[in-house]
Scaffold this motif. Structure first.
Motif, PDB file in Angstrom:
ATOM      1  N   ALA A 247       0.705  -1.008  -0.219  1.00  0.00           N
ATOM      2  CA  ALA A 247       0.018   0.363   0.134  1.00  0.00           C
ATOM      3  C   ALA A 247       0.981   0.970   0.225  1.00  0.00           C
ATOM      4  O   ALA A 247       0.603   2.293  -0.424  1.00  0.00           O
ATOM      5  N   ILE A 248       2.296   1.311   1.240  1.00  0.00           N
ATOM      6  CA  ILE A 248       2.951   2.191   0.293  1.00  0.00           C
ATOM      7  C   ILE A 248       3.555   2.736  -0.904  1.00  0.00           C
ATOM      8  O   ILE A 248       3.622   3.443  -1.261  1.00  0.00           O
ATOM      9  N   VAL A 249       4.114   1.588  -1.251  1.00  0.00           N
ATOM     10  CA  VAL A 249       4.463   2.096  -3.041  1.00  0.00           C
ATOM     11  C   VAL A 249       3.557   2.056  -3.567  1.00  0.00           C
ATOM     12  O   VAL A 249       3.535   2.872  -4.455  1.00  0.00           O
ATOM     13  N   ARG A 250       2.527   1.677  -2.891  1.00  0.00           N
ATOM     14  CA  ARG A 250       1.443   2.345  -4.827  1.00  0.00           C
ATOM     15  C   ARG A 250       1.414   3.607  -4.382  1.00  0.00           C
ATOM     16  O   ARG A 250       0.673   4.319  -4.735  1.00  0.00           O
ATOM     17  N   ILE A 251       0.836   3.906  -3.144  1.00  0.00           N
ATOM     18  CA  ILE A 251       0.988   5.591  -3.024  1.00  0.00           C
ATOM     19  C   ILE A 251       2.310   6.588  -2.717  1.00  0.00           C
ATOM     20  O   ILE A 251       1.921   7.480  -3.748  1.00  0.00           O
ATOM     21  N   VAL A 252       3.437   5.875  -3.068  1.00  0.00           N
ATOM     22  CA  VAL A 252       4.318   6.468  -3.280  1.00  0.00           C
ATOM     23  C   VAL A 252       4.164   6.618  -5.146  1.00  0.00           C
ATOM     24  O   VAL A 252       5.254   7.702  -5.674  1.00  0.00           O
ATOM     25  N   TYR A 253       3.754   5.469  -5.800  1.00  0.00           N
ATOM     26  CA  TYR A 253       3.649   5.817  -7.132  1.00  0.00           C
ATOM     27  C   TYR A 253       2.792   6.527  -7.796  1.00  0.00           C
ATOM     28  O   TYR A 253       2.620   7.051  -9.315  1.00  0.00           O
ATOM     29  N   TYR A 254       2.173   6.487  -6.673  1.00  0.00           N
ATOM     30  CA  TYR A 254       0.555   7.846  -7.285  1.00  0.00           C
ATOM     31  C   TYR A 254       1.498   9.148  -6.938  1.00  0.00           C
ATOM     32  O   TYR A 254       0.727   9.690  -7.849  1.00  0.00           O
ATOM     33  N   LEU A 255       1.738   9.167  -5.915  1.00  0.00           N
ATOM     34  CA  LEU A 255       2.275  10.298  -5.818  1.00  0.00           C
ATOM     35  C   LEU A 255       3.806  10.872  -6.524  1.00  0.00           C
ATOM     36  O   LEU A 255       3.798  11.950  -7.380  1.00  0.00           O
ATOM     37  N   GLY A 256       4.020   9.808  -8.181  1.00  0.00           N
ATOM     38  CA  GLY A 256       4.977   9.703  -8.996  1.00  0.00           C
ATOM     39  C   GLY A 256       6.078   9.926  -8.377  1.00  0.00           C
ATOM     40  O   GLY A 256       7.659  10.160  -8.986  1.00  0.00           O
ATOM     41  N   GLY A 257       6.320  10.150  -6.943  1.00  0.00           N
ATOM     42  CA  GLY A 257       7.827   9.790  -6.400  1.00  0.00           C
ATOM     43  C   GLY A 257       8.445   8.160  -6.937  1.00  0.00           C
ATOM     44  O   GLY A 257       9.685   8.194  -7.115  1.00  0.00           O
ATOM     45  N   MET A 258       7.758   7.794  -7.351  1.00  0.00           N
ATOM     46  CA  MET A 258       8.558   5.739  -7.572  1.00  0.00           C
ATOM     47  C   MET A 258       9.026   6.592  -9.079  1.00  0.00           C
ATOM     48  O   MET A 258      10.314   5.680  -9.410  1.00  0.00           O
ATOM     49  N   GLN A 259       8.345   6.638  -9.306  1.00  0.00           N
ATOM     50  CA  GLN A 259       8.378   6.860 -11.410  1.00  0.00           C
ATOM     51  C   GLN A 259       9.510   8.112 -11.437  1.00  0.00           C
ATOM     52  O   GLN A 259      10.748   7.609 -12.230  1.00  0.00           O
ATOM     53  N   TRP A 260      10.252   8.927 -10.620  1.00  0.00           N
ATOM     54  CA  TRP A 260      11.132   9.715 -10.752  1.00  0.00           C
ATOM     55  C   TRP A 260      12.428   9.360 -10.396  1.00  0.00           C
ATOM     56  O   TRP A 260      13.319   8.997 -10.650  1.00  0.00           O
ATOM     57  N   ILE A 261      11.989   8.022  -9.044  1.00  0.00           N
ATOM     58  CA  ILE A 261      13.394   7.195  -8.691  1.00  0.00           C
ATOM     59  C   ILE A 261      14.319   6.888  -9.468  1.00  0.00           C
ATOM     60  O   ILE A 261      15.424   6.890 -10.236  1.00  0.00           O
ATOM     61  N   VAL A 262      13.148   5.729 -10.457  1.00  0.00           N
ATOM     62  CA  VAL A 262      13.348   5.319 -11.501  1.00  0.00           C
ATOM     63  C   VAL A 262      13.577   6.047 -12.520  1.00  0.00           C
ATOM     64  O   VAL A 262      15.131   5.579 -13.301  1.00  0.00           O
ATOM     65  N   ARG A 263      13.459   7.032 -12.963  1.00  0.00           N
ATOM     66  CA  ARG A 263      13.697   7.348 -14.350  1.00  0.00           C
ATOM     67  C   ARG A 263      15.218   7.913 -14.029  1.00  0.00           C
ATOM     68  O   ARG A 263      16.498   7.787 -15.257  1.00  0.00           O
ATOM     69  N   LYS A 264      15.539   8.639 -12.966  1.00  0.00           N
ATOM     70  CA  LYS A 264      16.973   9.320 -12.277  1.00  0.00           C
ATOM     71  C   LYS A 264      18.175   8.228 -12.290  1.00  0.00           C
ATOM     72  O   LYS A 264      18.982   7.906 -13.380  1.00  0.00           O
ATOM     73  N   PHE A 265      17.805   6.609 -12.006  1.00  0.00           N
ATOM     74  CA  PHE A 265      18.055   5.946 -11.979  1.00  0.00           C
ATOM     75  C   PHE A 265      18.414   5.591 -13.558  1.00  0.00           C
ATOM     76  O   PHE A 265      19.436   4.761 -13.772  1.00  0.00           O
ATOM     77  N   ALA A 266      17.700   4.928 -14.263  1.00  0.00           N
ATOM     78  CA  ALA A 266      17.519   4.631 -15.789  1.00  0.00           C
ATOM     79  C   ALA A 266      18.517   5.332 -16.204  1.00  0.00           C
ATOM     80  O   ALA A 266      19.489   5.132 -17.377  1.00  0.00           O
ATOM     81  N   TRP A 267      18.283   6.990 -16.226  1.00  0.00           N
ATOM     82  CA  TRP A 267      19.084   8.344 -17.409  1.00  0.00           C
ATOM     83  C   TRP A 267      20.495   7.291 -16.175  1.00  0.00           C
ATOM     84  O   TRP A 267      21.536   7.364 -17.604  1.00  0.00           O
ATOM     85  N   LEU A 268      20.612   7.297 -15.362  1.00  0.00           N
ATOM     86  CA  LEU A 268      22.298   7.156 -14.551  1.00  0.00           C
ATOM     87  C   LEU A 268      22.886   5.712 -15.849  1.00  0.00           C
ATOM     88  O   LEU A 268      24.681   5.874 -16.037  1.00  0.00           O
TER      89      LEU A 268
END
Length: 551
Positions: A247-268
């Protein structure tokens, strides 16, 4: 064909940032009439940000005064938020320009080296760095010796030789990806295990995960009696943690935090390792979500992935564990910091290993680009909706874990009963599947650097992990650690070895989940799954060898 696919996908799937409307007053003169709340915000945004900066700076100063040496993570958060606020009003070129000049000079110097000599020089410098650091670091009394570290170093070399020998196409191995991936794995381990800053950051992360588990106990106490909630068994310790964290992960995903973290790691990873955007996104997301959920981030591209990209995506899933399962292991008294360190180290290593085993022969659609589309599906209305969806996913995962543990342990018991019966006729006492396969893992445990007295016990745990699952293996590891049978070094390296989804049960999960999302690739998934599982196992073993060189 690849170019046509790229164009078509680019049109059908807008970039998550570039597709957002620009709401500046210059471009949209009537913006305040259409969105009056945005107009008010933009008029007073500078003052609002100044007020926010003053508030957080006052808080951090108070924290420095009152808690001095315990404010590292808070200070990093303050620096991140302050820079974020600053770049709303100051062009990023004041930072990107000098960085560009610095890295441009490095690239120019590297480009001056003959092309054929660069890979050889890169390998030699990486080997020299790893050997010198491993031997120069002071040893820990009663924990390890330089001979133990040399054994782990030999293990890393042997594992790479095995991967090279079993490569699908040795001539096309991307040595840049391999060298950078292994070097990143080593540098991450060095930063986390041997620097106070890295240790403090990951100690904070592990403490945060452990603290989250306490809140899942409150929900369990509400639906059961306190006596039942205190029973230390999987149903009342592991499963509530999985549901709550989902549930915590899904909330962070809804707020866009998970996508932001993944995008930065993937870009690197795209920039450093030369991997495609799609496989980099899956690798970056795997430690946070899971095998199936990480692939959802690239759902529109799954059908067009090359076989090498599919192999990398599956390997990344096998080489790490998801956040929900991680907190479940923490609830089983497994060291949280070692678990998190292993997951982070396995991200670049998984990609490097996969590219050695199955080099790229095609042209990836997302080569050099990082795209995280929405992927369709229902969009949550608010964070409560997201929490309920996360809880629903969590209960499915929890029931899947429970069913898998029950079924595989029952089947293993049946097989062991037959082997024990057979062993009686061969004068072999207590003949079991773990014992047989454990001896196959025995030389690998020596190469990892595990103390001789504990090698067979850890080898049997690896057999349990592969044929049952990592839950059963970690449960047995916790019992061994509690009984005092294992040395401190053996216990730490065992966690690195076991920290991944590489088992036969996960093969079915991977094929089922990815096959449902990309039906036309089921044949490829079935052909690549076993190889990816072995690469995932090798990734965790290599993380253990790196840890063995540093501990």
């Amino acid at each position: 064909m690849a170019a046509d696919n790229t164009t078509e996908l680019s049109k059908s799937v807008p970039h998550p940032i570039s597709s957002l409307p620009v709401t500046t007053g210059d471009k949209y003169p009537d913006n305040e009439k259409i969105h009056p709340e945005r107009g008010f915000y933009h008029r007073y945004r500078l003052w609002f940000h100044l007020l926010m900066f003053v508030a957080i700076t006052s808080l951090i100063i108070a924290a420095w005064v009152l808690h001095g040496n315990e404010t590292l993570v808070l200070s990093l958060l303050w620096a991140f938020i302050s820079l974020k606020l600053m770049f709303y009003h100051v062009p990023t070129k004041i930072l990107s320009k000098p960085l560009g000049l610095f890295f441009g000079a490095i690239i120019k110097a590297v480009s001056a080296i003959p092309a054929k000599a660069r890979p050889i020089l890169g390998v030699l410098l990486s080997v020299a760095l790893i050997i010198s650091v491993a031997l120069a670091l002071p040893t820990i009394e009663g924990h390890s010796s330089r001979l133990d570290r040399l054994r782990s170093l030999l293990g890393l070399v042997v594992f790479l030789v095995i991967l090279y020998a079993t490569s699908n196409n040795r001539k096309l191995i991307p040595w840049r990806t391999v060298v950078v991936g292994i070097l990143l794995q080593f540098l991450l381990g060095l930063f986390i295990l041997k620097t106070s800053v890295g240790y403090d950051i990951f100690s904070w992360l592990s403490n945060m995960c452990s603290t989250l588990l306490q809140f899942s106990g409150a929900g369990l106490a509400f639906v059961t009696t306190n006596e039942i909630a205190s029973i230390p068994i999987i149903v009342f310790t592991v499963l509530p943690a999985v549901i709550f964290f989902a549930a915590i992960v899904r909330i962070v995903y809804y707020l866009g935090g998970m996508q932001w973290i993944v995008r930065k790691f993937a870009w690197l990873m795209v920039r450093l390792m030369g991997t495609s955007g799609a496989e980099s996104v899956v690798a970056a997301a795997s430690p946070f979500v899971g095998m199936g959920e990480s692939s959802l981030l690239i759902l529109p591209f799954l059908e067009t992935l090359t076989r090498s990209e599919l192999h990398s995506a599956m390997t990344s899933g096998f080489a790490t564990i998801s956040g929900s399962v991680l907190v479940a292991y923490i609830s089983m008294k497994v060291d949280a910091q070692t678990l998190i360190t292993s997951c982070v180290m396995s991200v670049p290593c998984g990609l490097a290993i996969s590219k050695m085993r199955f080099p790229e022969t095609g042209e990836p659609v997302t080569k050099g680009a990082v795209r995280i589309p929405d992927g369709g599906g229902e969009k949550e209305a608010n964070f409560l909706h997201a929490a309920s969806n996360g809880a629903a996913q969590g209960i499915q995962l929890a029931l899947l874990i429970l069913a898998t543990v029950l079924s595989f342990i029952s089947l293993l018991t049946l097989v062991n009963a037959f082997l024990t019966w057979l062993g009686n006729f061969l004068n072999i006492d207590h003949l079991t599947l773990e014992l047989v396969v454990g001896y196959l893992f025995y030389p690998f445990m020596w190469l990892v650097g595990i103390p001789t007295v504990n090698m067979l016990a850890i080898a049997r745990l690896m057999a349990t992990k592969m044929f049952v699952n990592e839950f059963a293996a970690f449960a047995q590891l916790s019992q061994l650690a509690a009984s005092g049978v294992l040395t401190e070094r053996a216990n730490s390296l065992a966690i690195y070895c076991l920290c991944g989804f590489a088992n036969f049960g996960s093969i079915g999960i991977q094929i089922g989940a990815l096959g449902a999302m990309a039906p036309s690739r089921k044949k490829d998934l079935a052909e690549l799954a076993f190889s990816a599982m072995l690469c995932g196992t090798m990734s965790t073993l290599m993380s253990a060898t790196v840890a063995g060189m540093l501990l």
